[in-house]
Design an enzyme around this catalytic site. Structure first.
Site, PDB file in Angstrom:
ATOM      1  CB  THR A 146      32.092  42.558  61.222  1.00 50.26           C
ATOM      2  OG1 THR A 146      33.238  43.268  61.660  1.00 50.26           O
ATOM      3  CG2 THR A 146      32.495  41.238  60.604  1.00 50.26           C
ATOM      4  CG  HIS A 155      31.534  60.176  54.979  1.00 48.19           C
ATOM      5  ND1 HIS A 155      32.445  59.205  54.659  1.00 48.19           N
ATOM      6  CD2 HIS A 155      30.808  59.665  56.014  1.00 48.19           C
ATOM      7  CE1 HIS A 155      32.272  58.167  55.455  1.00 48.19           C
ATOM      8  NE2 HIS A 155      31.292  58.426  56.291  1.00 48.19           N
ATOM      9  CE  LYS A 179      24.872  60.163  63.018  1.00 46.45           C
ATOM     10  NZ  LYS A 179      25.493  60.200  61.703  1.00 46.45           N
TER      11      LYS A 179
HETATM   12  C1  BG6 Z   1      29.370  56.599  58.767  1.00 45.85           C
HETATM   13  C2  BG6 Z   1      29.128  57.430  59.983  1.00 45.85           C
HETATM   14  O1  BG6 Z   1      30.681  56.772  58.307  1.00 45.85           O
HETATM   15  O2  BG6 Z   1      28.468  56.986  57.734  1.00 45.85           O
HETATM   16  C3  BG6 Z   1      27.698  57.267  60.454  1.00 45.85           C
HETATM   17  O3  BG6 Z   1      30.019  57.022  61.011  1.00 45.85           O
HETATM   18  C4  BG6 Z   1      26.734  57.555  59.330  1.00 45.85           C
HETATM   19  O4  BG6 Z   1      27.420  58.120  61.563  1.00 45.85           O
HETATM   20  C5  BG6 Z   1      27.102  56.781  58.063  1.00 45.85           C
HETATM   21  O5  BG6 Z   1      25.435  57.151  59.776  1.00 45.85           O
HETATM   22  C6  BG6 Z   1      26.275  57.248  56.878  1.00 45.85           C
HETATM   23  O6  BG6 Z   1      26.562  56.456  55.749  1.00 45.85           O
HETATM   24  P1  BG6 Z   1      25.515  56.297  54.564  1.00 45.85           P
HETATM   25  O7  BG6 Z   1      26.235  55.535  53.514  1.00 45.85           O
HETATM   26  O8  BG6 Z   1      24.330  55.570  55.122  1.00 45.85           O
HETATM   27  O9  BG6 Z   1      25.144  57.693  54.138  1.00 45.85           O
END
Ligand code: BG6
Length: 514
Positions: free
Chosen positions: A32, A260, A360
């Protein structure tokens, strides 16, 4: 500089939501603060949200409306994009707070009273979006209470609309996603449910459709005849932060692959839809997901490399091993990295491997898709000392350097005959100015406008889980010794375990790391 011509003037005009309100459950959470409040303010600031709008933050902590308005202003003032905006005060005055237990029906009845009086005050005509920015374990409880209290009426998708936004993960495997979908269906029809995946809101990701279907020159080469393989990388240099409670149960495959990366894969690989309408696009996605070859669960390491970050240094800073992160069990085998190879058994993609990886604490934050074309059929530059046939790469750069590039060979000037590999680049930042920040903005606005195109449909979520679940279950049932062998430790600041290099090199290919 590109010669920009805006072809679709009508669509480019700013959309404006009709009068409406939003209730954010999980008002004090990271999502949020970091994403939702800035996105909503951005919409308000740009005129995408009308004056007939209010927001109610809800969480367990007791906070007064005035204190919540102060919290919202502080979030925005500290955000360098908005700090100078004169509208912060106006927006904050539209923000209210409701404290309560997520499982207590009385709390929802109180919320309903509050919503009714705010709806009259701000003339929002009863339209409301319920945004569930809470742990997934609470989804069913909150949806049930919303339904039972009459805040959420099944089928009410127009005049007034009651819509819910839920965050991934939508379940934790195939069965739980089916159960979740069917539970939600008791209280809200699928037209009212917006399964958000912020990768779908990224301009660079939506641009893949425009690139593929707005240009006729790429379609004839977009298949197994010309493409050697495709790589999708979503790498991050950050660790898991304070998310161990969620992450250790999920791991990188549930957190990133099921949603994603699967979405990115479908953008690249679907067949051209008849139009970009909600139904056509989501139907093509479904066809594609159904064509993906099931993984070999009898030999996981054939299709997957898994890793977990050890301790080490990133940018000269010492960082903890995953197992030493706060609240992570010291014997955890949860993967913080995966690499996998996917085949799509259809006419277009037969035999073309899609290599996907994500992790990560890798070397840098990098999200990109590389389409690697087949090499030239013969080698005619041997006399110049070039010993391998050459190929081209189209890259969709999602982060950093958002844009598209085409890698090709060219003669370097002044030398007698010397060949270099160059990039023809389109950069969003160079062409259109500031860094893109759009993902949540567009998606929330789409929900307010009733457009589900950029959200996961339930059958597609289930299909994506159907592919992954056998693998996840197999891994969970391995003995400790087998897990130790499967989940390789890797150094922070690297590109993952060495096994990941070998995984692709055994197919005579290499990861593209920039
Ligand atoms: C989130 C994951 O959906 O996407 C995270 O839960 C990740 O673990 C993040 O860090 C990455 O998003 P972006 O837009 O920064 O690539």
């Amino acid at each position: 500089m590109l010669n920009q011509t805006i072809i679709s003037e009508g669509i480019c005009q700013i959309s404006k939501a009709c009068p409406c309100s939003i209730v954010i459950f999980g008002a004090s959470g990271d999502l949020t603060r970091k994403k939702l409040i800035p996105a909503l303010f951005n919409l308000y600031n740009n005129g995408n949200i009308p004056d007939n709008f209010f927001l109610v933050g809800s969480a367990r902590t007791k906070i007064s409306d005035e204190d919540y308005q102060k919290i919202v202003s502080d979030i925005l003032i500290k955000n360098e994009l908005f700090a100078a905006s004169p509208k912060i005060n106006d927006f904050a005055k539209r923000c209210f707070y409701h404290s309560g237990d997520y499982g207590d029906i009385n709390s929802y009845i109180e919320l309903k009273d509050k919503m009714n009086s705010l709806s009259t005050q701000f003339k929002t005509e009863g339209n409301c979006v319920f945004n569930l920015a809470i742990p997934a374990t609470l989804y069913t409880k909150v949806v049930e209470m919303l339904g039972k209290s009459g805040l959420l009426i099944r089928g009410s998708n127009e005049k007034p609309f009651h819509r819910i936004i839920i965050e991934k993960p939508f379940g934790r495997d195939y069965n739980s996603s089916v159960e979740l979908n069917s539970f939600i269906d008791t209280y809200a029809s699928d037209k009212q449910v917006y399964r958000i995946d912020h990768y779908m809101g990224k301009d660079t990701v939506q641009n893949i459709y425009v690139f593929r279907y707005g240009n006729s020159i790429f379609e004839p080469i977009w298949n197994r005849n010309c493409i050697d393989h495709i790589q999708i990388t979503v790498a991050e240099d950050i660790g898991i932060g304070n998310r161990a409670g969620f992450y250790d149960q999920a791991g990188q495959m549930r957190d990133m692959l099921q949603n994603h990366l699967m979405h990115l894969l479908t953008c690249i690989a679907i067949e051209p839809p008849v139009t970009l309408s909600e139904e056509n696009l989501r139907n093509e996605k479904k066809k594609l997901l159904r064509s993906i070859r099931p993984f070999n669960v009898d030999n996981i390491s054939e299709d997957f490399v898994l890793g977990q970050y050890d301790y080490g240094k990133i940018n000269n800073e010492q960082v903890k091993a995953y197992r030493s992160e706060t609240d992570v069990p010291p014997n955890s085998y949860t993967e913080t990295f995966f690499a996998t190879k996917i085949f799509i058994d259809n006419w277009r993609w037969q035999g073309v491997p899609f290599y996907l990886r994500s992790g990560k604490r890798l070397k840098s934050k990098l999200s990109k898709i590389s389409i690697v074309f087949k090499k030239t059929p013969t080698l005619i530059f041997q006399d110049l000392g070039i010993s391998d046939r050459l190929s081209n790469v189209i890259s969709f750069n999602i982060y950093p350097d958002q844009g598209v590039s085409l890698q090709f060979q060219a003669k370097i000037p002044e030398q007698k005959m010397c060949i270099g590999t160059l990039n023809m680049d389109f950069s969003y930042q160079r062409e259109f100015g500031s860094e893109l920040t759009s993902d949540y903005n567009y998606l929330i606005l789409d929900c307010m406008m009733g457009d589900q195109t950029l959200f996961w449909r339930k059958d597609n979520v289930e299909l994506s889980w159907k592919l992954l679940t056998p693998v996840l279950e197999k891994i969970e049932n391995l003995s400790e010794a087998e897990k130790r062998e499967l989940v390789h430790q890797y150094l922070p600041g690297s590109w993952g375990p060495k096994a990941s290099e070998k995984f692709i090199e055994k197919d005579n290919r290499k990861w593209i790391n920039k």
